[in-house]
Write a protein that holds these residues in place. Structure first.
Motif, PDB file in Angstrom:
ATOM      1  N   PHE A 190      18.515   7.268  15.267  1.00 25.80           N
ATOM      2  CA  PHE A 190      17.324   6.879  16.027  1.00 25.80           C
ATOM      3  C   PHE A 190      16.835   5.500  15.569  1.00 25.80           C
ATOM      4  O   PHE A 190      16.597   4.599  16.379  1.00 25.80           O
ATOM      5  N   ALA A 191      16.693   5.333  14.252  1.00 26.18           N
ATOM      6  CA  ALA A 191      16.171   4.076  13.695  1.00 26.18           C
ATOM      7  C   ALA A 191      17.108   2.910  14.012  1.00 26.18           C
ATOM      8  O   ALA A 191      16.661   1.799  14.336  1.00 26.18           O
ATOM      9  N   GLU A 192      18.399   3.181  13.974  1.00 30.33           N
ATOM     10  CA  GLU A 192      19.386   2.137  14.283  1.00 30.33           C
ATOM     11  C   GLU A 192      19.216   1.652  15.730  1.00 30.33           C
ATOM     12  O   GLU A 192      19.241   0.446  16.009  1.00 30.33           O
ATOM     13  N   ALA A 193      19.018   2.611  16.630  1.00 34.67           N
ATOM     14  CA  ALA A 193      18.828   2.266  18.046  1.00 34.67           C
ATOM     15  C   ALA A 193      17.541   1.464  18.244  1.00 34.67           C
ATOM     16  O   ALA A 193      17.526   0.466  18.983  1.00 34.67           O
ATOM     17  N   ILE A 194      16.468   1.866  17.570  1.00 37.81           N
ATOM     18  CA  ILE A 194      15.194   1.132  17.682  1.00 37.81           C
ATOM     19  C   ILE A 194      15.365  -0.287  17.142  1.00 37.81           C
ATOM     20  O   ILE A 194      14.961  -1.274  17.773  1.00 37.81           O
ATOM     21  N   ASN A 195      15.963  -0.395  15.962  1.00 35.03           N
ATOM     22  CA  ASN A 195      16.147  -1.714  15.335  1.00 35.03           C
ATOM     23  C   ASN A 195      17.024  -2.634  16.183  1.00 35.03           C
ATOM     24  O   ASN A 195      16.840  -3.848  16.188  1.00 35.03           O
ATOM     25  N   LYS A 196      17.963  -2.033  16.903  1.00 29.72           N
ATOM     26  CA  LYS A 196      18.869  -2.824  17.733  1.00 29.72           C
ATOM     27  C   LYS A 196      18.205  -3.244  19.049  1.00 29.72           C
ATOM     28  O   LYS A 196      18.340  -4.381  19.494  1.00 29.72           O
ATOM     29  N   ASP A 197      17.468  -2.312  19.669  1.00 32.11           N
ATOM     30  CA  ASP A 197      16.979  -2.544  21.036  1.00 32.11           C
ATOM     31  C   ASP A 197      15.546  -3.050  21.143  1.00 32.11           C
ATOM     32  O   ASP A 197      15.162  -3.587  22.178  1.00 32.11           O
ATOM     33  N   GLU A 198      14.760  -2.834  20.107  1.00 32.33           N
ATOM     34  CA  GLU A 198      13.344  -3.202  20.211  1.00 32.33           C
ATOM     35  C   GLU A 198      13.040  -4.467  19.417  1.00 32.33           C
ATOM     36  O   GLU A 198      13.269  -4.508  18.212  1.00 32.33           O
ATOM     37  N   PRO A 199      12.494  -5.503  20.075  1.00 32.58           N
ATOM     38  CA  PRO A 199      12.150  -6.717  19.326  1.00 32.58           C
ATOM     39  C   PRO A 199      10.956  -6.524  18.408  1.00 32.58           C
ATOM     40  O   PRO A 199      10.766  -7.272  17.467  1.00 32.58           O
ATOM     41  N   LYS A 200      10.139  -5.471  18.688  1.00 33.55           N
ATOM     42  CA  LYS A 200       8.974  -5.252  17.821  1.00 33.55           C
ATOM     43  C   LYS A 200       8.564  -3.789  17.821  1.00 33.55           C
ATOM     44  O   LYS A 200       8.912  -3.027  18.730  1.00 33.55           O
ATOM     45  N   LEU A 201       7.844  -3.404  16.776  1.00 36.59           N
ATOM     46  CA  LEU A 201       7.259  -2.067  16.692  1.00 36.59           C
ATOM     47  C   LEU A 201       5.890  -2.222  16.033  1.00 36.59           C
ATOM     48  O   LEU A 201       5.788  -2.485  14.843  1.00 36.59           O
ATOM     49  N   ASN A 202       4.838  -2.096  16.841  1.00 30.71           N
ATOM     50  CA  ASN A 202       3.479  -2.380  16.366  1.00 30.71           C
ATOM     51  C   ASN A 202       2.754  -1.162  15.825  1.00 30.71           C
ATOM     52  O   ASN A 202       1.886  -1.273  14.958  1.00 30.71           O
ATOM     53  N   ILE A 203       3.100   0.019  16.357  1.00 32.59           N
ATOM     54  CA  ILE A 203       2.412   1.240  15.925  1.00 32.59           C
ATOM     55  C   ILE A 203       3.441   2.360  15.784  1.00 32.59           C
ATOM     56  O   ILE A 203       4.177   2.661  16.717  1.00 32.59           O
ATOM     57  N   LEU A 204       3.492   2.956  14.590  1.00 31.19           N
ATOM     58  CA  LEU A 204       4.334   4.130  14.364  1.00 31.19           C
ATOM     59  C   LEU A 204       3.402   5.303  14.093  1.00 31.19           C
ATOM     60  O   LEU A 204       2.594   5.252  13.166  1.00 31.19           O
ATOM     61  N   VAL A 205       3.502   6.353  14.920  1.00 28.59           N
ATOM     62  CA  VAL A 205       2.683   7.550  14.711  1.00 28.59           C
ATOM     63  C   VAL A 205       3.602   8.677  14.244  1.00 28.59           C
ATOM     64  O   VAL A 205       4.377   9.236  15.023  1.00 28.59           O
ATOM     65  N   ASN A 206       3.516   8.982  12.941  1.00 26.61           N
ATOM     66  CA  ASN A 206       4.275  10.083  12.358  1.00 26.61           C
ATOM     67  C   ASN A 206       3.512  11.372  12.652  1.00 26.61           C
ATOM     68  O   ASN A 206       2.687  11.816  11.863  1.00 26.61           O
ATOM     69  N   ASN A 207       3.773  11.945  13.812  1.00 26.01           N
ATOM     70  CA  ASN A 207       2.961  13.044  14.320  1.00 26.01           C
ATOM     71  C   ASN A 207       3.664  14.405  14.256  1.00 26.01           C
ATOM     72  O   ASN A 207       3.011  15.422  14.099  1.00 26.01           O
ATOM     73  N   ALA A 208       4.996  14.418  14.381  1.00 25.37           N
ATOM     74  CA  ALA A 208       5.717  15.695  14.473  1.00 25.37           C
ATOM     75  C   ALA A 208       5.474  16.531  13.224  1.00 25.37           C
ATOM     76  O   ALA A 208       5.266  16.001  12.138  1.00 25.37           O
ATOM     77  N   GLY A 209       5.524  17.845  13.392  1.00 23.40           N
ATOM     78  CA  GLY A 209       5.350  18.694  12.218  1.00 23.40           C
ATOM     79  C   GLY A 209       5.752  20.128  12.492  1.00 23.40           C
ATOM     80  O   GLY A 209       5.776  20.570  13.636  1.00 23.40           O
ATOM     81  N   VAL A 210       6.094  20.850  11.419  1.00 27.15           N
ATOM     82  CA  VAL A 210       6.279  22.292  11.517  1.00 27.15           C
ATOM     83  C   VAL A 210       5.238  22.930  10.606  1.00 27.15           C
ATOM     84  O   VAL A 210       4.831  22.349   9.613  1.00 27.15           O
ATOM     85  N   MET A 211       4.804  24.132  11.001  1.00 27.98           N
ATOM     86  CA  MET A 211       3.682  24.750  10.295  1.00 27.98           C
ATOM     87  C   MET A 211       3.961  26.219  10.004  1.00 27.98           C
ATOM     88  O   MET A 211       4.378  26.963  10.887  1.00 27.98           O
ATOM     89  N   VAL A 212       3.725  26.606   8.759  1.00 24.05           N
ATOM     90  CA  VAL A 212       3.858  27.986   8.243  1.00 24.05           C
ATOM     91  C   VAL A 212       5.028  28.757   8.872  1.00 24.05           C
ATOM     92  O   VAL A 212       4.884  29.880   9.336  1.00 24.05           O
ATOM     93  N   CYS A 213       6.202  28.124   8.851  1.00 26.97           N
ATOM     94  CA  CYS A 213       7.376  28.776   9.432  1.00 26.97           C
ATOM     95  C   CYS A 213       8.065  29.636   8.363  1.00 26.97           C
ATOM     96  O   CYS A 213       7.857  29.431   7.173  1.00 26.97           O
ATOM     97  N   PRO A 214       8.895  30.574   8.799  1.00 34.00           N
ATOM     98  CA  PRO A 214       9.683  31.339   7.820  1.00 34.00           C
ATOM     99  C   PRO A 214      10.563  30.380   7.008  1.00 34.00           C
ATOM    100  O   PRO A 214      10.835  29.277   7.471  1.00 34.00           O
ATOM    101  N   TYR A 215      11.032  30.830   5.840  1.00 30.36           N
ATOM    102  CA  TYR A 215      11.811  29.931   4.990  1.00 30.36           C
ATOM    103  C   TYR A 215      13.087  29.491   5.688  1.00 30.36           C
ATOM    104  O   TYR A 215      13.818  30.297   6.264  1.00 30.36           O
TER     105      TYR A 215
END
Length: 298
Positions: free
Chosen positions: A89-114
């Motif tokens: 994913f990061a390789e594709a962004i670095n290759k195709d996007e001239p800039k990245l102004n805002i990164l929102v680390n939003n994804a998450g998992v919560m109280v899942c089984p082990y």
């Protein structure tokens, strides 16, 4: 008290525009991630929705385009439980996007089984912390070149219910799903603090936040008593749109330009736990994260 005061404060809103800005949001196909995408798209930003499930991602992309009136929305595959996927994913962004102004680390998992990620990390610390740590590292040069830029990591008030167990970060000796979730959210707060120090003078600022008690898909692993409690408190909880407001605030509020490393709730600075301000543990967690992900972060 802060929570009660915030209930009575007028809702935050801003007419800030984001034309010519590029935004990456992880876990943008549902809940507060999707609402954040809609809002920032309305402001004119190019939105890259980073989603694990491309079918759900494409469906959400249509919704974001319809709700925002903006066509400038992409959906890209990102599985935060697999470092190979993160690197691709990061390789594709670095290759195709001239800039990245805002990164929102939003994804998450919560109280899942082990369970474990592809790299052998306990699922909650693996996705919520290590995955985002690696992603941010791989995108940081592009983000720096795009300054002024912002990195926002969605944590939770649950960060204050646990500590970081550096001796057993992957909960292999014993697993308590609630404690593991809290640990991963505390890791988000500490990561944001450490990152702010490393980014001083670069024009890139960082924020962690508690979105509120939000009714989202994350509740699916709650047990029956926990669900009963949530049903009782549900009149006081937020919907996804309300839950996204603090993420949006951290992404666009102009007065935060000079702030970095702090913790926010209800669109205002908030107090994190004492453990969330422990720079010694923060440094140890940083070093351990680099070691476990086999990376050098200068």
């Amino acid at each position: 008290m802060q929570g009660i005061r915030n209930l009575f404060r007028s809702a935050w809103s801003s007419a800030e525009r984001l034309e010519d800005k590029t935004v990456v949001i992880t876990g943008a196909n549902t809940g507060i991630g999707k609402e954040t995408a809609i809002d920032l798209a309305k402001r004119g930003a190019k939105i890259i929705m980073a989603c694990r499930d491309m079918e759900r991602g494409e469906a959400a992309k249509k919704e974001v385009i319809e709700s925002s009136g903006s066509e400038n929305v992409l959906c890209m595959k990102l599985d935060l439980a697999d470092s190979k996927s993160i690197r691709e994913f990061a390789e594709a962004i670095n290759k195709d996007e001239p800039k990245l102004n805002i990164l929102v680390n939003n994804a998450g998992v919560m109280v899942c089984p082990y369970g474990k990620t592809a790299d052998g990390f306990e699922m909650q610390i693996g996705v919520n912390h290590f995955g985002h740590f690696l992603l941010t590292h791989l995108l940081i040069d592009l983000i720096k070149r795009s300054a002024p830029a912002r990195i926002i990591t969605v944590s939770s008030m649950a960060h204050s219910w646990s500590s970081i167990n550096l001796e057993d970060i992957n909960s292999e000796k014993s697993y308590d799903k609630n404690r593991a979730y809290s640990q991963s959210k505390l890791a988000n707060v500490l990561f944001t603090r450490s990152l702010a120090k490393r980014l001083e003078g670069t024009g890139v600022t960082t924020y962690s936040l508690h979105p509120g008690v939000v009714q989202t898909d994350l509740w699916r692993h709650l047990n029956a008593p926990q669900r009963a409690i949530m049903k009782m408190v549900s009149p006081f909880t937020k919907n996804s749109s309300q839950g996204a407001q603090t993420s949006i605030y951290c992404a666009v509020e102009p007065s935060l330009d000079k702030e970095s490393g702090g913790y926010y709730s209800d669109c205002a600075p908030a107090n994190c736990s004492a453990a969330g301000k422990d720079d010694v543990v923060a440094q140890k967690l940083w070093d351990m994260s680099c070691q476990m992900l086999s990376l050098t972060w200068e």
